[in-house]
Motif scaffolding. Structure first.
Motif, PDB file in Angstrom:
ATOM      1  N   LEU A   1      46.143  32.278  51.958  1.00  0.00           N
ATOM      2  CA  LEU A   1      45.110  33.249  52.313  1.00  0.00           C
ATOM      3  C   LEU A   1      44.326  32.784  53.538  1.00  0.00           C
ATOM      4  O   LEU A   1      43.989  33.585  54.419  1.00  0.00           O
ATOM      5  CB  LEU A   1      44.161  33.463  51.133  1.00  0.00           C
TER       6      LEU A   1
ATOM      7  N   TYR B   1      49.041  35.811  49.179  1.00  0.00           N
ATOM      8  CA  TYR B   1      48.989  35.132  47.875  1.00  0.00           C
ATOM      9  C   TYR B   1      50.391  34.916  47.316  1.00  0.00           C
ATOM     10  O   TYR B   1      50.692  33.867  46.728  1.00  0.00           O
ATOM     11  CB  TYR B   1      48.161  35.979  46.915  1.00  0.00           C
TER      12      TYR B   1
ATOM     13  N   TYR C   1      44.324  35.081  56.997  1.00  0.00           N
ATOM     14  CA  TYR C   1      43.118  35.717  57.523  1.00  0.00           C
ATOM     15  C   TYR C   1      42.649  35.114  58.843  1.00  0.00           C
ATOM     16  O   TYR C   1      41.671  35.581  59.416  1.00  0.00           O
ATOM     17  CB  TYR C   1      42.020  35.736  56.465  1.00  0.00           C
TER      18      TYR C   1
ATOM     19  N   THR D   1      46.119  40.473  51.446  1.00  0.00           N
ATOM     20  CA  THR D   1      45.826  39.467  50.421  1.00  0.00           C
ATOM     21  C   THR D   1      47.014  39.287  49.487  1.00  0.00           C
ATOM     22  O   THR D   1      47.402  38.155  49.154  1.00  0.00           O
ATOM     23  CB  THR D   1      44.574  39.880  49.624  1.00  0.00           C
TER      24      THR D   1
ATOM     25  N   HIS E   1      37.645  43.222  45.327  1.00  0.00           N
ATOM     26  CA  HIS E   1      38.210  41.888  45.125  1.00  0.00           C
ATOM     27  C   HIS E   1      38.511  41.564  43.662  1.00  0.00           C
ATOM     28  O   HIS E   1      39.466  40.850  43.367  1.00  0.00           O
ATOM     29  CB  HIS E   1      37.278  40.832  45.719  1.00  0.00           C
TER      30      HIS E   1
ATOM     31  N   TYR F   1      37.316  36.984  51.739  1.00  0.00           N
ATOM     32  CA  TYR F   1      38.733  37.195  52.015  1.00  0.00           C
ATOM     33  C   TYR F   1      39.604  36.092  51.406  1.00  0.00           C
ATOM     34  O   TYR F   1      40.819  36.247  51.312  1.00  0.00           O
ATOM     35  CB  TYR F   1      38.980  37.275  53.517  1.00  0.00           C
TER      36      TYR F   1
END
Length: 488
Positions: free
Chosen positions: A324, A195, A328, A191, A148, A344
């Motif tokens: 995000l 984003y 998810y 991701t 991450h 996440y």
């Protein structure tokens, strides 16, 4: 007294970020992987450090089974995309992979500052950097081997250089923004796409309307990002022979995005019902993890949006996080299984730290216009109290949880170190990989260490493993006890 310049302050914060997160990695996590993901990342990093993408499948593969590491068509490789393992490989070559995330943590704090400085002023940038450094999820992830922090750094670079592109600065920043987004895609693909969604929408509007004289640079961002992202199918072709075969599904065929009976490990597959449960749990935990304020991290966000002056860019800071959250919903792994918190959503925390800083400074500026002299000192005291209280509540628990998580500690290596083994083969009898996780975390992908570890599978398979290592002293280990005799 001479004031410390913002440049010196952010340097101090970056050094603090590195030292604190390195301490988390060293003392809490003991420089060891604890999750299956981390074991696989280290395997891939060590493979890349050898100048390879795969290694041959061992002759007795069931004795060397490693979490999330695949044996496919005679090749052994991790299931993850190459972005994070490629960075982690530099740490492997330097002999300190555990320091890579702390270095990225320091860089991310600096980038948060630069974003705040670019969008607002130095006050916002510095305060946002401080708020980020007090986030318990930031500290935990920075001490781990998870991907991450690398993803966060690439996306913050993308954000900063994209904004500079909007401001009409050099086209090199447009190129850099695209390259950074592509690297984020190679690190955490879903991701990166989620984003970038609001940035893509903004770019499309500008291209269609031609609302800015430098709108063609958005095409350069897209072209550079696509060029790097295209390396993912190239990588998948190199390791699997099929550019469109996602290695995730080779480990779990149901490990895919979307809803349906064949997606996810739950009864009936992933559904809106499970997505709502994940959403509720993740947002509940985010209310603490964004700033470390127990269930209260949303307060500065509301201040940032509600207090004057109200600006469109304040709302825009929420957009990556919101995207995000939506993205998810389509991933099946539930919140408790995500571990450490709503990780996440983590890459969207940067915008929330900036908006929180905006909210707190709006409250400060409002208080300065009031005639009550006690108001500003009360705000400072309240902020210090809630930050200190949050750290006092969260850090001991989080660090205690990290140390020995999943039962993996350096004490697993004590029997080997105390015996002073050299040129040995140790066959470990264990019900789960966790019982020898510390050994897996430091093993060479080529299985050629001075002490090689294998998992016991009965006398016949053990004999086959022993035949792979002629001339080595053979030991057996069960429940932490080392012996020259196999267990009964």
């Amino acid at each position: 007294m001479k004031r410390i310049s913002p440049n010196k302050l952010i340097l101090i914060l970056c050094v603090l970020a590195f030292l604190i997160t390195a301490a988390v990695a060293y003392f809490a996590f003991e420089r060891l992987p604890h999750l299956e993901d981390e074991v696989a990342y280290l395997f891939q990093a060590r493979t890349m450090a050898l100048g390879r993408l795969t290694v041959p499948t061992p002759a007795v593969k069931q004795a060397f089974r490693t979490p999330f590491v695949l044996d496919y068509q005679g090749a052994r490789f991790g299931k993850y995309p190459p972005g994070w393992p490629g960075i982690l490989a530099a740490g492997v070559l330097a002999g300190a992979p555990w320091l890579v995330n702390p270095l990225l943590a320091a860089l991310s704090i600096y980038l948060i500052y630069r974003l705040g400085q670019t969008l607002y002023d130095e006050r916002v940038g510095l305060l946002a950097a401080v708020l980020g450094l007090t986030s318990p999820l930031f500290l935990v992830l920075s001490g781990s081997f998870l991907s991450h922090l690398a993803s966060l750094v690439w996306l913050l670079l993308f954000s900063l250089w994209f904004i500079w592109t909007v401001h009409g600065r050099s086209r090199w920043f447009a190129l850099g923004a695209g390259l950074a987004l592509g690297m984020a895609f190679l690190t955490r693909s879903l991701t990166a796409v989620a984003y970038a969604a609001p940035f893509i929408l903004y770019s499309l509007v500008q291209i269609i309307r031609r609302g800015q004289p430098h709108w063609p640079r958005y095409l350069l961002v897209a072209a550079a990002g696509a060029a790097v992202a295209a390396l993912l199918p190239v990588y998948q072709w190199a390791v699997t022979g099929d550019p469109w075969l996602n290695p995730y599904v080779l480990w779990w065929p149901y490990d895919r995005i979307g809803f349906g009976p064949d997606i996810g490990a739950m009864a009936g597959g992933h559904s809106i019902y499970y997505a709502r449960i994940n959403l509720k749990q993740d947002l509940s935990r985010a209310a603490t993890d964004v700033l470390g304020w127990p269930a209260l991290s949303w307060i500065p966000l509301v201040l940032g949006l509600a207090l004057r002056p109200r600006r469109a860019k304040d709302w825009a800071l929420l957009a990556p996080f919101a995207c995000l959250v939506v993205a998810y919903l389509f991933y099946w792994i539930g919140s408790p299984a995500r571990l450490w918190g709503p990780r996440y959503y983590f890459e969207g925390f940067g915008g929330l730290w900036l908006l929180s800083a905006v909210g707190l400074l709006k409250a400060w500026d409002w208080a300065s216009k009031q005639r009550q002299r006690w108001l500003r000192p009360a705000l400072v005291a309240g902020l210090v109290l809630i930050v200190a209280g949050g750290l006092a509540v969260n850090l001991p628990y989080r660090m205690g949880e990290a140390r020995g998580f999943y039962g993996i500690t350096r004490s697993q290596l004590d029997p080997i170190e105390n015996a002073g083994l050299q040129h040995a083969l140790v066959i470990v009898y264990a019900e789960r990989w966790l019982e020898y996780g510390a050994m897996l975390g430091e093993a060479s992908p080529l299985l050629d260490d001075d002490v090689v570890y294998a998992r016991g599978n009965g006398s016949e398979i053990d004999a086959a493993v022993i035949a792979m290592y002629p001339g080595r002293a053979v030991f057996y280990m069960e429940n932490g006890i080392l012996s020259k005799r196999p267990p009964p």
